[in-house]
Design an enzyme around this catalytic site. Sequence first.
Site, PDB file in Angstrom:
ATOM      1  N   HIS A  94       0.845  -1.185   0.000  1.00 32.05           N
ATOM      2  CA  HIS A  94       0.000   0.000   0.000  1.00 32.05           C
ATOM      3  C   HIS A  94       0.884   1.239   0.000  1.00 32.05           C
ATOM      4  O   HIS A  94       1.900   1.284   0.688  1.00 32.05           O
ATOM      5  CB  HIS A  94      -0.910   0.024   1.236  1.00 32.05           C
ATOM      6  CG  HIS A  94      -1.899  -1.088   1.250  1.00 32.05           C
ATOM      7  ND1 HIS A  94      -3.141  -0.977   0.682  1.00 32.05           N
ATOM      8  CD2 HIS A  94      -1.825  -2.354   1.736  1.00 32.05           C
ATOM      9  CE1 HIS A  94      -3.800  -2.105   0.828  1.00 32.05           C
ATOM     10  NE2 HIS A  94      -3.016  -2.966   1.473  1.00 32.05           N
ATOM     11  N   ARG A 159      29.358 -16.102  -5.746  1.00 32.91           N
ATOM     12  CA  ARG A 159      29.681 -17.521  -5.824  1.00 32.91           C
ATOM     13  C   ARG A 159      30.645 -17.807  -6.963  1.00 32.91           C
ATOM     14  O   ARG A 159      30.579 -17.185  -8.018  1.00 32.91           O
ATOM     15  CB  ARG A 159      28.403 -18.333  -6.062  1.00 32.91           C
ATOM     16  CG  ARG A 159      27.410 -18.232  -4.941  1.00 32.91           C
ATOM     17  CD  ARG A 159      26.143 -18.986  -5.248  1.00 32.91           C
ATOM     18  NE  ARG A 159      26.421 -20.418  -5.347  1.00 32.91           N
ATOM     19  CZ  ARG A 159      25.583 -21.281  -5.874  1.00 32.91           C
ATOM     20  NH1 ARG A 159      24.419 -20.888  -6.358  1.00 32.91           N
ATOM     21  NH2 ARG A 159      25.888 -22.555  -5.942  1.00 32.91           N
TER      22      ARG A 159
END
Length: 185
Positions: A94, A159
Amino acid sequence: VIKILAELLSPLPTAIEQKKWEKRNIILKILGINIGKNVRVGPRFKTINGLEKNIEIGNYTDIGYDNKFYAFDKICIGDFNMFAANVEITNGGHDINTFEPYSTPTTIGNGCWIGHGVKIIKGVTIGNNVIIGGGSVVVDNIPDNAIAVGVPAKVIKYRELPDKVWHLGNEYFCPKTFELIKEIN
């Protein structure tokens, strides 16, 4: 009633036989979720009734216990992903001034690990081969190959990918092409 039936058909988490999981997937597909092949959705998976059509789950994806996907807009999940227990995704909110509702799509790439208790609380894009550490709250996009942790989740490193990555059920996939590797050594 359909969701209760799906819960009753859910195999135990140690059961890897895909045929048992497919019974549950048939029911989830009837609800409107687009599910790929060899997907395992654990018990107590929650969605917003009537908005299941906004969820797309790619091939070879495993979703643990008690996951909640509140799909006010599209939630697209790629292939070879693993979700631990208690992961929540919501892509609606909202406006802070008017309280008017809004929603934006959420995309999770391929080869990701989403840790226990992670919350993805607005429409974001999570790249390929990403790890989100347990308990993290994702509010911003996460790039490919990143490891992100914290509240809010921040990238702490990247990674280094091998040629094959283990996946639940002793399957392996290539983290560059996202194809199943048939041989298991």
